[in-house]
Motif scaffolding. Structure first.
Motif, mmCIF file in Angstrom:
data_model
loop_
_atom_site.group_PDB
_atom_site.id
_atom_site.type_symbol
_atom_site.label_atom_id
_atom_site.label_comp_id
_atom_site.label_asym_id
_atom_site.label_seq_id
_atom_site.Cartn_x
_atom_site.Cartn_y
_atom_site.Cartn_z
ATOM 1 N N UNK A 122 0.847 -1.193 0.000
ATOM 2 C CA UNK A 122 0.000 0.000 0.000
ATOM 3 C C UNK A 122 0.883 1.243 0.000
ATOM 4 N N UNK A 123 0.593 2.149 -0.915
ATOM 5 C CA UNK A 123 1.372 3.381 -1.001
ATOM 6 C C UNK A 123 1.155 4.239 0.239
ATOM 7 N N UNK A 124 2.225 4.860 0.718
ATOM 8 C CA UNK A 124 2.158 5.754 1.859
ATOM 9 C C UNK A 124 2.280 7.195 1.389
ATOM 10 N N UNK A 125 1.500 8.069 1.998
ATOM 11 C CA UNK A 125 1.690 9.502 1.764
ATOM 12 C C UNK A 125 2.865 9.950 2.614
ATOM 13 N N UNK A 126 3.861 10.537 1.988
ATOM 14 C CA UNK A 126 5.046 10.954 2.720
ATOM 15 C C UNK A 126 5.395 12.390 2.371
ATOM 16 N N UNK A 127 6.299 12.950 3.135
ATOM 17 C CA UNK A 127 6.708 14.335 2.916
ATOM 18 C C UNK A 127 7.280 14.526 1.521
ATOM 19 N N UNK A 128 8.085 13.558 1.071
ATOM 20 C CA UNK A 128 8.743 13.653 -0.228
ATOM 21 C C UNK A 128 7.967 12.841 -1.252
ATOM 22 N N UNK A 129 7.183 13.511 -2.060
ATOM 23 C CA UNK A 129 6.370 12.812 -3.062
ATOM 24 C C UNK A 129 7.187 12.343 -4.253
ATOM 25 N N UNK A 130 8.463 12.739 -4.333
ATOM 26 C CA UNK A 130 9.302 12.297 -5.446
ATOM 27 C C UNK A 130 9.953 10.941 -5.176
ATOM 28 N N UNK A 131 9.838 10.432 -3.943
ATOM 29 C CA UNK A 131 10.389 9.112 -3.619
ATOM 30 C C UNK A 131 9.262 8.257 -3.033
#
Length: 373
Positions: free
Chosen positions: A194-203
């Motif tokens: 499952x994809x996580x929302x993270x601070x860095x959307x480029x990684x």
């Protein structure tokens, strides 16, 4: 030990990679991928790994690579950090390939590394769990042998870089006499990413859950803990190179804006406060590049000094990139705080990279341990 590449050849490699990334994968391309929620562009990945052969640059020739070292790979990663490349390069080429080599399993290397080198197989390393710590004592994922040579994994891994797109997952789990490394097909039954929302959307990062997922052990039983140190050292050096490249880019962006933006009839770069900001950024960036490149050189020429150099490089480059990214926003003023400007993309990448392997407390502890303090 690899043969040293001349500075002229390193400069040529840098120019080739920079021209390619500026043409197909600049900051605007990163923004488009973020807005489309696509983890990476398959066409760019195919060109990068196929035409330029960058995925196999540091993989041994015996496994389909070109056999170069971290010095050459560091040049590539600096340019990728500069352009905010969205691709499974760090997860596959740095983390997964390094882990396979460190495990010392010739059969597994022969099976997986040629695909990683060609870019036809993407891989991810699943180590961290709920607290995000890179430490063997925190691992609760377990493996049970269901039949000779066949294992079943149960547990949950968090913050797995490119965990939703990887073909191959390398998982550290508890089994037998201790920690072992296992290879898992991401499409296998019992695997959920499952994809996580993270601070860095480029990684892209993911949470991966295993429920009696079929797995194959890589390396000896109980050898999983032995790969932690070498893999983390190499990963820290490679991340430091990426951070140094990003820091250089935001310095150049800030300096260019200071030359062209006018206030009160003169460039803002002529004001002492802005001059000091750019000068401080330059000091941090030059030191970051020096420490990252020296750590890469030690890996290739004098591995005994690598653990301390790797921790120092990650600490120095984390500080430099975050400082430069913050000052870049300040130099740009109001526009630097907007979503439309790329300054925030570098700030997010800088902060995320600082925390990727445990944050300042973790890498300072590793540095002190490497120095025997």
């Amino acid at each position: 030990m690899t043969t040293a590449t001349s500075q002229e050849d390193l400069d040529a490699l840098r120019a080739t990679v920079r021209d390619f990334l500026e043409a197909v994968s600049g900051e605007e391309a990163a923004r488009e991928l973020i807005e489309s929620e696509a983890p990476f562009d398959p066409k760019v990945w195919a060109q990068l790994s196929g035409e330029l052969r960058l995925a196999g640059l540091a993989i041994p020739e015996a496994y389909g690579g070109d056999g170069f070292g971290l010095v050459e790979l560091g040049v590539v990663l600096e340019e990728m950090g500069r352009s905010l490349l969205c691709a499974p390069f760090f997860s596959s080429v740095v983390l997964a390939a390094t882990t396979l080599l460190a495990a010392g399993d010739d059969v597994a290397c022969a099976r997986y590394l040629p695909g990683i080198a060609a870019g036809t197989t993407t891989a991810a390393l699943a180590v961290t769990e709920a607290d995000g710590a890179w430490g063997p004592r925190r691992i609760t994922t377990v493996a049970e042998e269901t039949s000779p040579g066949q294992w079943s994994l149960t547990g949950r891994k968090s913050f797995v870089i490119d965990g939703t797109t990887a073909d191959l997952l390398l998982v550290v789990a508890r089994a037998g006499v201790g920690l072992s490394l296992f290879a898992v097909d991401r499409q296998a039954p019992g695997v959920r990413a499952e994809a996580l929302r993270s601070l860095d959307a480029t990684r892209a990062q993911a949470q991966v859950t295993f429920e009696a997922a079929p797995a194959t052990r890589v390396g000896e039983d109980g050898a999983g803990e032995c790969v932690f140190g070498p893999v983390l050292d190499v990963a820290s050096v490679c991340l430091a190179a990426e951070q140094a490249g990003g820091a250089r880019r935001v310095l150049e962006t800030a300096a260019e804006y200071a030359r062209t933006r006018h206030q009160f009839g003169r460039p803002i770069g002529s004001f002492q406060a802005v001059k000091h900001k750019c000068a401080d950024m330059l000091v941090h960036v030059e030191l970051a590049e020096a420490t990252a490149r020296e750590a890469a050189r030690l890996h290739d020429e004098d591995p005994a000094g690598l653990p301390a150099a790797a921790a120092a490089a990650h600490a120095c480059c984390s500080r430099a990139y975050l400082f430069a990214a913050m000052e870049n926003i300040q130099v740009h003023g109001g526009i630097g705080f907007t979503w439309e400007h790329s300054a925030h993309l570098h700030f997010r990448r800088a902060k995320s990279a600082q925390l990727l392997f445990g944050g300042p407390a973790a890498y300072h502890e590793r540095l002190l341990a490497a120095l025997g303090v």
